[in-house]
Design an enzyme around this catalytic site. Sequence first.
Site, PDB file in Angstrom:
ATOM      1  N   TYR A 140      56.975  17.713  -3.103  1.00 46.97           N
ATOM      2  CA  TYR A 140      57.376  18.314  -1.945  1.00 46.97           C
ATOM      3  C   TYR A 140      59.002  18.285  -2.039  1.00 46.97           C
ATOM      4  O   TYR A 140      59.581  19.186  -1.398  1.00 46.97           O
ATOM      5  CB  TYR A 140      57.055  17.602  -0.835  1.00 46.97           C
ATOM      6  N   LYS A 189      46.715  11.395 -11.596  1.00 47.91           N
ATOM      7  CA  LYS A 189      46.170  12.370 -12.929  1.00 47.91           C
ATOM      8  C   LYS A 189      46.893  11.873 -13.973  1.00 47.91           C
ATOM      9  O   LYS A 189      47.450  12.776 -14.713  1.00 47.91           O
ATOM     10  CB  LYS A 189      46.678  14.011 -12.131  1.00 47.91           C
ATOM     11  N   ASP A 221      40.641  14.185  -9.275  1.00 52.60           N
ATOM     12  CA  ASP A 221      39.495  14.946  -9.359  1.00 52.60           C
ATOM     13  C   ASP A 221      38.378  13.852  -9.043  1.00 52.60           C
ATOM     14  O   ASP A 221      37.463  14.249  -8.120  1.00 52.60           O
ATOM     15  CB  ASP A 221      39.341  15.732 -10.337  1.00 52.60           C
TER      16      ASP A 221
HETATM   17  C1  IPM Z   1      50.560  16.941   6.790  1.00 55.79           C
HETATM   18  C2  IPM Z   1      50.707  18.401   6.802  1.00 55.79           C
HETATM   19  C3  IPM Z   1      52.116  18.681   6.411  1.00 55.79           C
HETATM   20  C4  IPM Z   1      52.331  18.006   5.076  1.00 55.79           C
HETATM   21  C5  IPM Z   1      52.565  20.030   6.445  1.00 55.79           C
HETATM   22  C6  IPM Z   1      52.473  20.717   7.608  1.00 55.79           C
HETATM   23  C7  IPM Z   1      53.806  20.314   5.902  1.00 55.79           C
HETATM   24  O1  IPM Z   1      49.838  19.064   6.035  1.00 55.79           O
HETATM   25  O2  IPM Z   1      51.381  16.024   7.472  1.00 55.79           O
HETATM   26  O3  IPM Z   1      49.779  16.221   6.098  1.00 55.79           O
HETATM   27  O4  IPM Z   1      51.825  18.639   4.006  1.00 55.79           O
HETATM   28  O5  IPM Z   1      52.691  17.003   4.839  1.00 55.79           O
END
Ligand code: IPM
Length: 353
Positions: A140, A189, A221
Amino acid sequence: MKASILALPGDGIGPEIVAAAKRVLAAVGKRFGHEFTVSDALIGGAAIDAVGTPLPEPTAEAALAADAVLLGAVGGPKWDDAPVRPEAALLGIRKRLGLYANLRPARLYPALAGASALRPDILARGIDLVIVRELTGGIYFGERGYRGGKFGREAFDTECYSEIEIERVARIAYELAEKRGRRLCLVDKANVLTSSALWRKVVTDINEDYPTVAVDCMYVDNAAMQLVRDPSRFDVIVTSNMFGDILSDLAAALVGSIGVMPSASFGATAAGMYEAIHGSAPDIAGQGKANPVGTILSAAMMLRHSFDLGAEAAAVENAVAKVIAEGKGTPDIGGALTTDEMTEAVIAALPEE
Ligand code: IPM
Ligand code: MG
């Protein structure tokens, strides 16, 4: 006690469910003699519309100054082509507040068994697990971009974890496991990813500091399959940002509705952030159909974790369980109540002081 809470309603159903949780907090304050001061700030698409950016600086500063943050939801088709999407604000505020550990409890309310995706014989064993999702690292937040490749333009994202990032979230998961069923499962994984191999080493190395906790490691998985086959075998799961995102939606389908799943995020700073795990549900926004339970239970987690008000948190959780046991609910859990009616029912089920 006195506490200042920053509410970030955001987009879609966000304002409705945050309003519901505020009413519950006000009722708890009144009944148990606490003073919760709640102020609002802009985030997500609402902030883009108002000031041109999804995470305005005053919002970030107010969040840093608050005792706790209550978040609604962000995003919607309206902002799909915005230069900076509303979701960037969610990732941005998690990072700014240093919220590296995200607790996502999934428990089965017996009355919701019919709404679960699982067979009754599997549900009979119960579901009571917590996913501890790493929240400020991994793919992320890794290096990303576009570059010229052999066959033309390519896009890339990177999964990168430092030992410190793994260790600090793993310690929170171990501490939680100590207070619960003393079983910790690392989901990774490691048969393919180098970063997962590091997770395995760090998580198993620090097990010696938590001798009462039994740890095992599972490939993601297989974990997805085992969660569906027999969720009762899990107590605390610790995993990376992306695996945690995916598995927590899966867990929501097991317990009946994503509308009932709360979460709490902690980090190095004092303020925790509390948000339901679902999104902004633009298709039902403004219709009174949103399930306020995920956000109300997130507020309960705030009472427990940020304000050390365990009895008050339990009162809210018991009120929610009682209302659900009576067969009441919003349409997503097979009920006929509106968001407001469900909120009223929870407030009415709170104990007298
Ligand atoms: C969550 C959501 C967010 C994430 C999105 C909206 C960016 O799916 O809080 O689970 O992926 O963290
Ligand atoms: Mg998600």
